[in-house]
Structures are given as structure tokens and as C-alpha cells.
Write a protein that holds these residues in place. Sequence first.
Motif, PDB file in Angstrom:
ATOM      1  N   TRP A 210       0.823  -1.201   0.000  1.00 22.14           N
ATOM      2  CA  TRP A 210       0.000   0.000   0.000  1.00 22.14           C
ATOM      3  C   TRP A 210       0.857   1.251   0.000  1.00 22.14           C
ATOM      4  O   TRP A 210       2.012   1.259   0.402  1.00 22.14           O
ATOM      5  N   ASN A 211       0.252   2.328  -0.464  1.00 20.98           N
ATOM      6  CA  ASN A 211       0.872   3.648  -0.447  1.00 20.98           C
ATOM      7  C   ASN A 211       0.760   4.191   0.977  1.00 20.98           C
ATOM      8  O   ASN A 211      -0.307   4.134   1.582  1.00 20.98           O
ATOM      9  N   VAL A 212       1.840   4.702   1.511  1.00 22.46           N
ATOM     10  CA  VAL A 212       1.815   5.191   2.893  1.00 22.46           C
ATOM     11  C   VAL A 212       1.037   6.503   3.021  1.00 22.46           C
ATOM     12  O   VAL A 212       0.644   6.884   4.121  1.00 22.46           O
ATOM     13  N   LYS A 213       0.784   7.177   1.897  1.00 19.62           N
ATOM     14  CA  LYS A 213       0.030   8.423   1.934  1.00 19.62           C
ATOM     15  C   LYS A 213      -1.471   8.130   1.943  1.00 19.62           C
ATOM     16  O   LYS A 213      -1.924   7.144   1.360  1.00 19.62           O
ATOM     17  N   GLU A 214      -2.241   9.002   2.595  1.00 13.46           N
ATOM     18  CA  GLU A 214      -3.670   8.792   2.727  1.00 13.46           C
ATOM     19  C   GLU A 214      -4.465   9.839   1.958  1.00 13.46           C
ATOM     20  O   GLU A 214      -3.981  10.946   1.704  1.00 13.46           O
ATOM     21  N   VAL A 215      -5.690   9.476   1.601  1.00 11.08           N
ATOM     22  CA  VAL A 215      -6.577  10.416   0.914  1.00 11.08           C
ATOM     23  C   VAL A 215      -7.207  11.355   1.943  1.00 11.08           C
ATOM     24  O   VAL A 215      -7.207  11.074   3.149  1.00 11.08           O
ATOM     25  N   GLU A 216      -7.758  12.465   1.460  1.00  6.80           N
ATOM     26  CA  GLU A 216      -8.322  13.457   2.368  1.00  6.80           C
ATOM     27  C   GLU A 216      -9.671  13.026   2.950  1.00  6.80           C
ATOM     28  O   GLU A 216      -9.996  13.344   4.088  1.00  6.80           O
ATOM     29  N   ASN A 217     -10.438  12.272   2.159  1.00  2.27           N
ATOM     30  CA  ASN A 217     -11.781  11.886   2.600  1.00  2.27           C
ATOM     31  C   ASN A 217     -11.985  10.374   2.428  1.00  2.27           C
ATOM     32  O   ASN A 217     -12.637   9.932   1.473  1.00  2.27           O
ATOM     33  N   PRO A 218     -11.435   9.573   3.321  1.00  2.00           N
ATOM     34  CA  PRO A 218     -11.528   8.110   3.167  1.00  2.00           C
ATOM     35  C   PRO A 218     -12.959   7.590   3.179  1.00  2.00           C
ATOM     36  O   PRO A 218     -13.249   6.577   2.541  1.00  2.00           O
TER      37      PRO A 218
ATOM     38  N   LEU B 244     -12.287   5.347 -12.751  1.00  2.00           N
ATOM     39  CA  LEU B 244     -13.531   5.917 -12.243  1.00  2.00           C
ATOM     40  C   LEU B 244     -13.295   7.379 -11.920  1.00  2.00           C
ATOM     41  O   LEU B 244     -12.317   7.717 -11.247  1.00  2.00           O
ATOM     42  N   GLU B 245     -14.173   8.245 -12.416  1.00  5.64           N
ATOM     43  CA  GLU B 245     -14.058   9.676 -12.137  1.00  5.64           C
ATOM     44  C   GLU B 245     -14.355   9.947 -10.662  1.00  5.64           C
ATOM     45  O   GLU B 245     -15.389   9.535 -10.138  1.00  5.64           O
ATOM     46  N   LEU B 246     -13.434  10.648  -9.995  1.00  3.34           N
ATOM     47  CA  LEU B 246     -13.645  11.036  -8.605  1.00  3.34           C
ATOM     48  C   LEU B 246     -14.053  12.495  -8.484  1.00  3.34           C
ATOM     49  O   LEU B 246     -14.511  12.938  -7.442  1.00  3.34           O
ATOM     50  N   GLY B 247     -13.848  13.219  -9.541  1.00  3.23           N
ATOM     51  CA  GLY B 247     -14.166  14.651  -9.560  1.00  3.23           C
ATOM     52  C   GLY B 247     -13.757  15.203 -10.903  1.00  3.23           C
ATOM     53  O   GLY B 247     -13.454  14.457 -11.840  1.00  3.23           O
ATOM     54  N   THR B 248     -13.706  16.491 -11.002  1.00  2.35           N
ATOM     55  CA  THR B 248     -13.382  17.114 -12.291  1.00  2.35           C
ATOM     56  C   THR B 248     -11.916  16.939 -12.663  1.00  2.35           C
ATOM     57  O   THR B 248     -11.564  16.981 -13.839  1.00  2.35           O
ATOM     58  N   GLN B 249     -11.049  16.722 -11.667  1.00  2.00           N
ATOM     59  CA  GLN B 249      -9.613  16.677 -11.953  1.00  2.00           C
ATOM     60  C   GLN B 249      -8.918  15.424 -11.415  1.00  2.00           C
ATOM     61  O   GLN B 249      -7.695  15.357 -11.432  1.00  2.00           O
TER      62      GLN B 249
ATOM     63  N   ALA C 198     -15.563   8.767   1.785  1.00  2.00           N
ATOM     64  CA  ALA C 198     -16.098   8.837   0.423  1.00  2.00           C
ATOM     65  C   ALA C 198     -15.262   8.016  -0.555  1.00  2.00           C
ATOM     66  O   ALA C 198     -15.790   7.468  -1.531  1.00  2.00           O
ATOM     67  N   PHE C 199     -13.953   7.909  -0.289  1.00  2.00           N
ATOM     68  CA  PHE C 199     -13.024   7.254  -1.218  1.00  2.00           C
ATOM     69  C   PHE C 199     -13.149   5.736  -1.198  1.00  2.00           C
ATOM     70  O   PHE C 199     -13.163   5.090  -2.256  1.00  2.00           O
ATOM     71  N   ASN C 200     -13.227   5.135  -0.024  1.00  2.00           N
ATOM     72  CA  ASN C 200     -13.216   3.667   0.085  1.00  2.00           C
ATOM     73  C   ASN C 200     -14.341   2.984  -0.694  1.00  2.00           C
ATOM     74  O   ASN C 200     -14.096   1.979  -1.371  1.00  2.00           O
TER      75      ASN C 200
ATOM     76  N   VAL D 157     -13.382   2.788  -4.326  1.00  2.00           N
ATOM     77  CA  VAL D 157     -12.410   1.728  -4.599  1.00  2.00           C
ATOM     78  C   VAL D 157     -13.124   0.400  -4.790  1.00  2.00           C
ATOM     79  O   VAL D 157     -12.867  -0.343  -5.756  1.00  2.00           O
ATOM     80  N   LYS D 158     -14.034   0.085  -3.880  1.00  2.00           N
ATOM     81  CA  LYS D 158     -14.772  -1.174  -3.981  1.00  2.00           C
ATOM     82  C   LYS D 158     -15.649  -1.208  -5.223  1.00  2.00           C
ATOM     83  O   LYS D 158     -15.751  -2.247  -5.896  1.00  2.00           O
ATOM     84  N   GLU D 159     -16.264  -0.082  -5.564  1.00  2.84           N
ATOM     85  CA  GLU D 159     -17.107  -0.010  -6.762  1.00  2.84           C
ATOM     86  C   GLU D 159     -16.304  -0.314  -8.022  1.00  2.84           C
ATOM     87  O   GLU D 159     -16.719  -1.131  -8.867  1.00  2.84           O
ATOM     88  N   LEU D 160     -15.151   0.336  -8.150  1.00  6.18           N
ATOM     89  CA  LEU D 160     -14.321   0.133  -9.343  1.00  6.18           C
ATOM     90  C   LEU D 160     -13.800  -1.297  -9.422  1.00  6.18           C
ATOM     91  O   LEU D 160     -13.926  -1.967 -10.456  1.00  6.18           O
ATOM     92  N   LEU D 161     -13.201  -1.779  -8.337  1.00  5.95           N
ATOM     93  CA  LEU D 161     -12.592  -3.107  -8.373  1.00  5.95           C
ATOM     94  C   LEU D 161     -13.636  -4.216  -8.508  1.00  5.95           C
ATOM     95  O   LEU D 161     -13.368  -5.244  -9.135  1.00  5.95           O
ATOM     96  N   SER D 162     -14.803  -4.015  -7.954  1.00  2.00           N
ATOM     97  CA  SER D 162     -15.873  -5.011  -8.109  1.00  2.00           C
ATOM     98  C   SER D 162     -16.299  -5.109  -9.573  1.00  2.00           C
ATOM     99  O   SER D 162     -16.565  -6.213 -10.079  1.00  2.00           O
ATOM    100  N   SER D 163     -16.357  -3.968 -10.253  1.00  2.00           N
ATOM    101  CA  SER D 163     -16.704  -4.004 -11.682  1.00  2.00           C
ATOM    102  C   SER D 163     -15.600  -4.676 -12.488  1.00  2.00           C
ATOM    103  O   SER D 163     -15.878  -5.417 -13.439  1.00  2.00           O
TER     104      SER D 163
END
Length: 244
Positions: free
Chosen positions: A141-149, A179-184, A151-153, A156-162
Motif C-alpha cells: 500500500w501507499n503510505v500516503k492517505e486520501v483526504e476523505n476516506p 472511475l471519475e472522482l471529480g473534475t480533476q 467517500a473514497f473507500n 475503490v470497492k465499486e471500481l474493483l468489483s466491476s
Amino acid sequence: MSSSKSIPLTLFFFFSVFLQAANAAGPLYHFCFNPENYTANSPFGANLNTLFNLLSVQVPPSGFGVVSTGQNYNKVNGLALCRGDVSTTECKTCVVDASKELRNRCPYNKGAIIWYDNCLLKYSDTYFFGQIDNQNKFYMWNVKEVENPKAFNPKVKELLSSLSYKASTTTKFYATGNLELGTQEKLYGLAQCTRDLSSNNCKKCLDGAINELPNCCTGKRGGRVVGGSCNVRFELYPIVGSNA
């Protein structure tokens, strides 16, 4: 990190910031999982050398192959799988390197497995084709974390399940997507199984790997669950060229 033998259902953890270029050349992990050894210049050793040579020829054209050599007590079973996007040349290089590394890291061991970014190689004195390998497994795993886990987690499950469904219904048992997470920002994923599995077992293996992500990778900017039969991965950057 390494282990002279693997323990059923024991998970080995590996920290990584996923510097892909650095990881591509060297092994990610390995297990010498059989408590039994063979002796130098034995029939088993000769059969293992033959198996390695056959895999280096048979695997690169399609990216996967299974081989059995020898008979009875001296029989060796093996497979190799290259990541679905790598070239024939890259695949052959990886399988050859994996064979050499297993000889060095697991000398005279009757069962071993090794993973690279581009391939995996496994051999054993027992017949394992078609069976999900739940024994040999590790996390990265990447040692860095997302700002909003929170919403993010789920994303991740949605994309990998597909991708689990997509991979299990294709001939190569391999799928990538985003999978688009936002505009950027985009989330990128990869799922792959060894092709000795049935379609149902491929999906079962991948879904099991996805369900293990909370053990290592909740809220992380990237993560992998890597096993002897399948692997899943997510990142916030393209994993392969076609993933962009």
C-alpha cells in the motif's frame, strides 16, 4: 522480506509508496512454501530446470502457461502469468528472471512462488492447477492517505468489483479501468487471475481479494492484494498505458 515457508491463511505485509519504476525490475515478494527439499543433481532438480525452460518458451506468446514435468515423486508442476498488458519480450524477460531468482532464493525447495510487477511464477511437487491459492499472499500500500476516506473507500470497492466481473468474463482473466472522482481526479484499477482457474473461481478469488483491502489499504492512495491465483490493485495514477 521473505519466508522460508508459508503458513496457511497467514498474511504478510509490505509497505510501499509504489515507486513503480523502482519496483518493475526487482521481485516484489516471494515464498519458499514447501517444507521438503530435493537434493542437488536429483531427478526432481532436473525436472524443475526443464519446467523453467518450458515456461520461458510457452508463456510469452499468450502471457500464461502451465507445465508438468517428470513422474511420481519427482513430478514438478508449475505456472507463470504475465500482467495482461506487457509485451512478449517483457514477459519472457520476467519469466526467465523469476526462474533465476527462485533458484537463488529457494534453493532445493520443492515449492516456491515469486512475484514481479510484470509476472508471477510458481512451482510445486503437488498438483495445484485449477485451485485458488489462499496460502501465498501479501499486501502492498501507499503510505500516503486520501483526504476523505469515507467517500473514497466505497469508490475503490465499486471500481474493483466491476473489474472483478469484467476480468472473470474475459479470455485473459485481466481487466483495467478507471472511475471519475471529480473534475480533476481519477481512480485507476487492475484485476487479474491465473488462467488455470474457472471463470467462477476467478471471480471468487478477486472478490475475496477486494474484501481483504480493509486489512491493509483503507484510506490509502494506492493498494494491492496479491496472491498466487489473483491480484487486485488501485491507484490515483494510471497503472498501465491503456489505463489512462
